[in-house]
Design an enzyme around this catalytic site. Structure first.
Site, mmCIF file in Angstrom:
data_model
loop_
_atom_site.group_PDB
_atom_site.id
_atom_site.type_symbol
_atom_site.label_atom_id
_atom_site.label_comp_id
_atom_site.label_asym_id
_atom_site.label_seq_id
_atom_site.Cartn_x
_atom_site.Cartn_y
_atom_site.Cartn_z
ATOM 1 N N LEU B 260 9.005 -8.187 1.359
ATOM 2 C CA LEU B 260 9.532 -8.787 0.119
ATOM 3 C C LEU B 260 9.608 -7.774 -1.028
ATOM 4 C CD1 LEU B 260 10.414 -11.332 -1.480
ATOM 5 C CD2 LEU B 260 8.007 -11.674 -2.048
ATOM 6 N N ASP B 261 10.792 -7.659 -1.648
ATOM 7 C CA ASP B 261 11.001 -6.810 -2.826
ATOM 8 C C ASP B 261 10.573 -5.371 -2.592
ATOM 9 O OD1 ASP B 261 11.980 -8.966 -4.224
ATOM 10 O OD2 ASP B 261 10.031 -9.523 -5.014
ATOM 11 N N ASP B 262 10.741 -4.900 -1.361
ATOM 12 C CA ASP B 262 10.247 -3.566 -1.042
ATOM 13 C C ASP B 262 11.330 -2.683 -0.422
ATOM 14 O OD1 ASP B 262 7.970 -1.952 -1.249
ATOM 15 O OD2 ASP B 262 7.704 -2.032 0.931
#
Lengths: 318, 318, 318, 318
Positions: B260-262
């Protein structure tokens, strides 16, 4: 100590060449700064401004902020005023503001006359990196930072014949080399050396000060972190940022608390980077930000523009 | 589908009023873009440029980057050239670049003639927030985004008579309302709807796509995150930033990965905030950044300016 | 002359602390820079890149630009490559590039090996203002500016015991005080002092150099103007900007031509100001821009990133 | 007229998702704004703040500025306060501030309760360019601009079925197409159409309004200029900037005066450009600045944050 700082001659030169002199006739009177903090109540601004007017002084600027985020709203203000010291002598002024302070049960009340009162005294702690330290010294010499430098302490040996050491010598600022090791951070000696100062600046000091040190020193400590907090806390933020593939790098000046790199943020600055930037150019670009970010924090701190609030935040009246 | 987009008449008007026409005589020939990636070797640029010259075409721009961070250096390039389609017909061009591709055992080799080849087709996923979606649609209509919009999918019901829905109707772009719930993310239906697209854009889509979805879709997915990654991942980054007391807020467009969000960061933008900013003004300022940051990512992606490298980074040939 | 500049010890320290060393293995070979300019023709990039590859060297970067604005398109390029000096000795390299130069009838062809060839030599002219001069000296000392400082000439008397004069003394850089008057600009003496230099820098030199001076000196002269050109040419741009009520101030570094403040612009930087800014704070903020803007121009100039074109413009390959 | 603007439902949604509601308890009372201007005297702030406190209201913010540049210092202030409308009814408030106004012989005294008083009414004049107009309309619809749109007047024919015309129709905003010619600027008709408005906005209106028009209209007119004033006044500033070889382009919003492009500047924004930018990309980048620069000026104007002073300058209380 400031013999070599910008001389009146130099400032007169600047004034004459750029034609500054006619612009602020108010500067012929004295300027005062009043900072105030208390639980929000009716009539605070009215009281302060009435007090100032009653002594024939003019308010030049008022900044105020009311924090509603916590339980009770808290009032913060910073006022600048021009006054005639004959009409409003120091003792009377102190008395006047003390009365207001008592009236509102103030948490903080400071009055300062920059041209008369002594500058705040800071000590600077540094390690092997010079860029922030040199920039501070140069800005101080230029008259940009209204601060008195008590001493510079370093845990890295510069040798006697270096730029920094010579500069300090010339200006009569003590320089202390205190090598640290894992087991010995030399904190008692540092505490002793900084005992007369008003605040500390960590100009890329590569040691974490212990909670004991903070509790003993009690006063404010300003740090420059070479990353955009709260990202990249701790060691080698350049490498952390490089490996995260970010497109913007930044620097953060903040107050030091017991939690590493977690104190209230004062100022942040960024620069745009690209895939072409190496770890080396990250460092070069960041150093440029760090210098500016730290200098701005110190300047604003000395001008009483920075107030801590709401546990981990800062008001910056700019 | 693009009947209502900027007409040749409008562009001629612009050209006439600003006097654009004489500036780039090269634009009378066709422009091509060639993107290339392989293990670094001797003679890659020489081969590509000789090939282009041998067909009477002119190189207008070369961007290249060699990544030395991993084990073996990897070469990436993007070349723009002007050519005469009679002298260098499409089939011959394809053949020429294929030969180079085989010669260097390329990992990637793309040729595109923007004025002839179809635009990439994207699908946009959105939730209740409109600002990024509306901005995309408006820029697309203005001719700023060289992309074809396959459809818009939303898990928030807009109702038939809203700005967005009417806009899409007018342009013949299908709009699908697929309400999601904790247990049902409607991923099979989404997969089905986006099957003919070249990439997806999450324009503030408030659902995390599952690893299964990513594995099935296979192609690129671009997300806009309303925080300055890697800070403030996950939910409500506005509030996270507000509570951290930062002095700069930012937005990040990035590729979606299973983490996530990486995923690899494409673009980041920041705005300066102060203690006076409320959580509400954080949102307003951030929305302004998000729109610009996402639009730039999409534009550059469609112009083949963005290459992923070194696992989690992007080259942006700008 | 550069004994006191950043020592290999310091650079090793930096490398070790930040872990730079593993990132660019290519730096173990020598780097070369090749700059080229000629009428646009078929096959220029192909020839340059084939030449480089044929000697076992790797192209690290190519920047090119074709100017279509004038009559005939003109080609400009800057290539960086890594090579083995045993495999490609200097004399052979010179010969190789000369052949290309003859082939395309080049207007400009420069090859440079930064780690072997001497740095460009500049002379700095200054007046009473120190900020740009001091910043240059400090950056030079830090190893940020790949330049050799031939001498510093000032028409303002600093006296022997000042920061600048001591710094220059310590580094063995000659300092010449040449007071100018309305009738006597001391140009023949200046010409004499700068005769061995590659370019001049006017670091807030408050004299206009005469057309005769420019014609004799022939080489490039870089000036920093304390205004956002083409606004605010001539005297006291701070006051001009102040009186115009602008909301942004700026600095401009540019090449000097016979027309005052009208030469090709190299770099411009801005800062936001408000009604609260006095003429004094205009100056302080601008000085901060001027330093950065001039330093960047000098750095890029020495790295051969700046090419003049189209009469009054610059290409900046950044 | 604002039926289609952001509905309470949408705002509640935003509040709920981002958790805004608990942050500003003061917002449950009414907010007032008081703007004041007079010759500088003792006790102005004291009077205003005492008046506010005496009615049980809290000052939330005070911005003040004293202009010392002209003959007599002039005082300007803008105060925000929270009050209980039962405790301080409108008529009493008006009376209170009128008394202060008389006391100091004020040049300007405005009180406004944004949630109760009607928004300022503006008319927008545009030509063939849509970007600023569309941006305004979209921001207005989003609730970002606290303004009432009286009508839109254009000297370019859009045809009935275009985005802008449909949008205006849907929102019940009159659209007037008034073709102008060299000899006939249609000013009497325009004056008639805008007679009930509070100010005008020129959203890239390609006509210069005559001094007669300005004298008749009397009220403020805000223009967006697509260049960084005072550079590049007049026609085709994109081309002027392009030919000057600048490295930064900008946009300027300003008040209109009889002198072309010379009125008091409200806001300026810049973007960095390079030699690669064509005249076409100058336009695209500039349009992005123009939209933001004009929207900010209108927003601040309607919030009473902009005061003209010292003949050609603006105070922006931000």
């Amino acid at each position: 100590m400031s013999l070599n700082r910008q001389t009146p001659h130099f400032l007169r030169l600047k004034t004459k060449r750029y034609g500054f002199q006619d612009l602020r006739p108010e500067t012929k009177r004295l300027h005062g700064v009043h900072v105030f903090q208390c639980t929000d109540q009716l009539g605070i601004v009215a009281s302060i401004s009435r007090c100032i007017a009653s002594r024939g002084a003019n308010i030049l600027n008022v900044d105020l902020y009311i924090d509603f985020d916590g339980g009770k709203p808290v009032f913060y203000s910073r006022s600048e005023f021009a006054f005639d010291p004959v009409q409003w002598p120091g003792a009377v002024m102190d008395d006047d503001f003390s009365q207001i302070s008592r009236l509102f049960n103030a948490d903080k009340s400071i009055v300062k006359i920059p041209s008369k009162d002594p500058d705040l005294k800071m000590a600077v702690l540094a390690s092997w990196q010079d860029h922030c330290l040199v920039d501070l010294l140069y800005r101080w010499q230029e008259g940009e930072l209204p601060v008195d430098i008590g001493c510079v302490i370093s845990n890295h040996d510069r040798g006697p014949n270096t730029h920094v050491v010579r500069f300090l010598e010339r200006h009569g600022i003590p320089y202390h080399y205190l090598p640290t090791s894992k087991g010995n951070k030399r904190e008692p000696e540092i505490l002793n050396l900084v005992s007369g100062t008003d605040f500390l600046v960590l100009a890329r000091y590569m040691q974490v000060l212990s909670p004991e040190f903070l509790r003993h020193y009690k006063k404010d400590i300003i740090n420059i972190h070479h990353g955009l907090l709260p990202s990249f806390k701790g060691a080698n933020p350049y490498r952390q940022a490089y490996e995260a593939g970010v497109k913007l790098i930044g620097a953060t000046s903040h107050f030091v608390t017991e939690e590493l790199d977690d104190g209230p943020i004062i100022e942040q600055m960024v620069d745009r980077i690209s895939h072409r930037d190496s770890l080396h150019s990250f460092a070069t670009r960041s150093e440029n930000l760090e210098k500016q970010c730290l200098a701005k924090a110190i300047k604003y701190y000395c001008e009483l523009r920075i107030l801590r609030y709401s546990n981990n935040k800062t008001i910056v009246f700019s």
